[in-house]
Design a protein around this motif. Structure first.
Motif, mmCIF file in Angstrom:
data_model
loop_
_atom_site.group_PDB
_atom_site.id
_atom_site.type_symbol
_atom_site.label_atom_id
_atom_site.label_comp_id
_atom_site.label_asym_id
_atom_site.label_seq_id
_atom_site.Cartn_x
_atom_site.Cartn_y
_atom_site.Cartn_z
ATOM 1 N N VAL A 1 6.377 -0.966 5.407
ATOM 2 C CA VAL A 1 5.951 0.138 4.558
ATOM 3 C C VAL A 1 5.739 0.095 3.145
ATOM 4 O O VAL A 1 6.660 -0.488 2.573
ATOM 5 N N LYS A 2 4.633 0.539 2.693
ATOM 6 C CA LYS A 2 4.247 0.558 1.088
ATOM 7 C C LYS A 2 5.038 1.993 0.478
ATOM 8 O O LYS A 2 4.917 2.678 1.235
ATOM 9 N N PRO A 3 5.451 1.624 -0.656
ATOM 10 C CA PRO A 3 5.344 0.480 -1.453
ATOM 11 C C PRO A 3 6.646 -0.436 -1.128
ATOM 12 O O PRO A 3 7.582 -0.156 -0.824
ATOM 13 N N VAL B 1 -6.215 -8.316 5.123
ATOM 14 C CA VAL B 1 -7.011 -7.160 5.220
ATOM 15 C C VAL B 1 -6.422 -5.912 4.620
ATOM 16 O O VAL B 1 -5.661 -5.532 5.058
ATOM 17 N N GLU B 2 -6.965 -5.589 3.275
ATOM 18 C CA GLU B 2 -6.406 -4.622 2.488
ATOM 19 C C GLU B 2 -7.561 -4.178 1.673
ATOM 20 O O GLU B 2 -8.355 -4.865 1.044
ATOM 21 N N ASP B 3 -7.870 -2.664 1.479
ATOM 22 C CA ASP B 3 -8.706 -2.263 0.769
ATOM 23 C C ASP B 3 -8.559 -1.806 -0.604
ATOM 24 O O ASP B 3 -9.494 -2.000 -1.341
ATOM 25 N N GLU B 4 -7.514 -1.845 -1.006
ATOM 26 C CA GLU B 4 -6.785 -1.647 -2.392
ATOM 27 C C GLU B 4 -7.109 -2.951 -3.117
ATOM 28 O O GLU B 4 -6.273 -3.864 -2.700
ATOM 29 N N LYS B 5 -8.318 -2.957 -3.874
ATOM 30 C CA LYS B 5 -8.427 -4.432 -4.595
ATOM 31 C C LYS B 5 -7.158 -4.967 -5.171
ATOM 32 O O LYS B 5 -6.946 -6.163 -5.253
ATOM 33 N N LEU C 1 -2.286 -7.047 7.834
ATOM 34 C CA LEU C 1 -3.266 -5.970 8.279
ATOM 35 C C LEU C 1 -2.898 -4.492 7.653
ATOM 36 O O LEU C 1 -1.796 -4.100 7.976
ATOM 37 N N ASP C 2 -3.435 -4.017 6.680
ATOM 38 C CA ASP C 2 -3.245 -2.614 6.418
ATOM 39 C C ASP C 2 -3.798 -1.668 7.377
ATOM 40 O O ASP C 2 -4.672 -2.030 8.148
ATOM 41 N N ILE C 3 -3.276 -0.416 7.437
ATOM 42 C CA ILE C 3 -3.675 0.368 8.557
ATOM 43 C C ILE C 3 -5.072 1.487 8.255
ATOM 44 O O ILE C 3 -5.911 1.552 8.776
ATOM 45 N N MET C 4 -4.529 1.984 6.851
ATOM 46 C CA MET C 4 -5.794 2.807 6.382
ATOM 47 C C MET C 4 -6.927 1.971 5.832
ATOM 48 O O MET C 4 -6.697 1.466 4.591
ATOM 49 N N LEU C 5 -7.786 1.814 6.812
ATOM 50 C CA LEU C 5 -8.929 0.969 6.093
ATOM 51 C C LEU C 5 -10.253 1.572 6.300
ATOM 52 O O LEU C 5 -10.494 2.314 7.456
#
Ligand code: CA
Length: 223
Positions: A100-102, A6-10, A50-54
């Protein structure tokens, strides 16, 4: 394993999917929190990334909803925010791990693998026919306790035989199941693969497991 990302950055989502697929996992992507939640609740995944900022719903809410549904599926949280509070909040809500990204891809894969091992202890299934053993989680095969090196396709074919022991499998059924495609008659790919598999599992053993059923196909049976 079957993994939901689940990640919004394509770009990131695509990169993770391709990377996990190269590690032989099956991957579905969700690009917002609502879709991610819906898919996560379907219960068909072994690990959820799962990404947090979605958009639509943030990852922490999605996680809360996964856990309140009673699901214990391991969840790896990804976030750009590395502050301690976020970490604590994520783990409090029932995340199993946190990245943590990156992050380096090798690190990501290592975390996913470790979550997989955690469930592996509970979900690993051993299938047996005579002295042939398959571990369906690690996709490893042994004959007489000796490990057999198999390609993905060979493993899939072998597992199919094992799951259908004492049943005749026609070439058509095999090709549709393993290649999801019915080859034109005249293609001998099924024979080629069955023979490769025989060489690997039967050639060193007196008891042959894969038998040709004349005019019909093949059958795995204990002689
Ligand atoms: Ca994001």
């Amino acid at each position: 394993m079957k993994i939901l990302v689940v990640e919004d950055e394509k770009k990131v989502a695509r990169f993770l999917k391709l990377g996990l697929e190269a590690e032989d996992h099956q991957v579905d992507n969700a690009y917002d929190g609502e879709a991610g939640e819906r898919m996560a609740l379907s219960g068909q995944y072994d690990v959820i990334v799962l990404d947090i900022m979605l958009p639509k719903k943030n990852g922490i809410e999605v996680l809360r909803s996964i856990r309140s549904s009673g699901s214990a599926t391991p969840v790896l949280i990804l976030t750009a925010k590395g502050s301690l509070e976020d970490k604590v909040e994520g783990l409090d809500k029932g995340a199993d791990d946190y990245l943590v990204k990156p992050f380096a891809f090798a690190e990501f894969i290592a975390r996913v693998r470790s979550l997989g091992r955690r469930i592996g202890a509970e979900k690993s299934t051993t299938l047996k026919v005579a002295d042939l053993e398959l571990d369906t989680l690690t996709r490893k095969a042994k004959r007489g306790g000796k490990e057999i090196e198999l390609t993905n396709r060979e493993y899939a074919l072998l597992e199919y035989f094992v799951r259908n022991v004492n049943r005749v499998l026609t070439r058509t059924v095999i090709s549709e199941h393993i290649w999801e495609y019915n080859f034109d008659t005249g293609t001998n790919i099924v024979e080629v693969y069955v023979n490769k598999l025989r060489n690997k599992i039967d050639s060193d053993s007196e008891k042959k497991l894969i038998h040709t059923v004349r005019g019909a196909g093949y059958m795995m049976k204990i002689d």
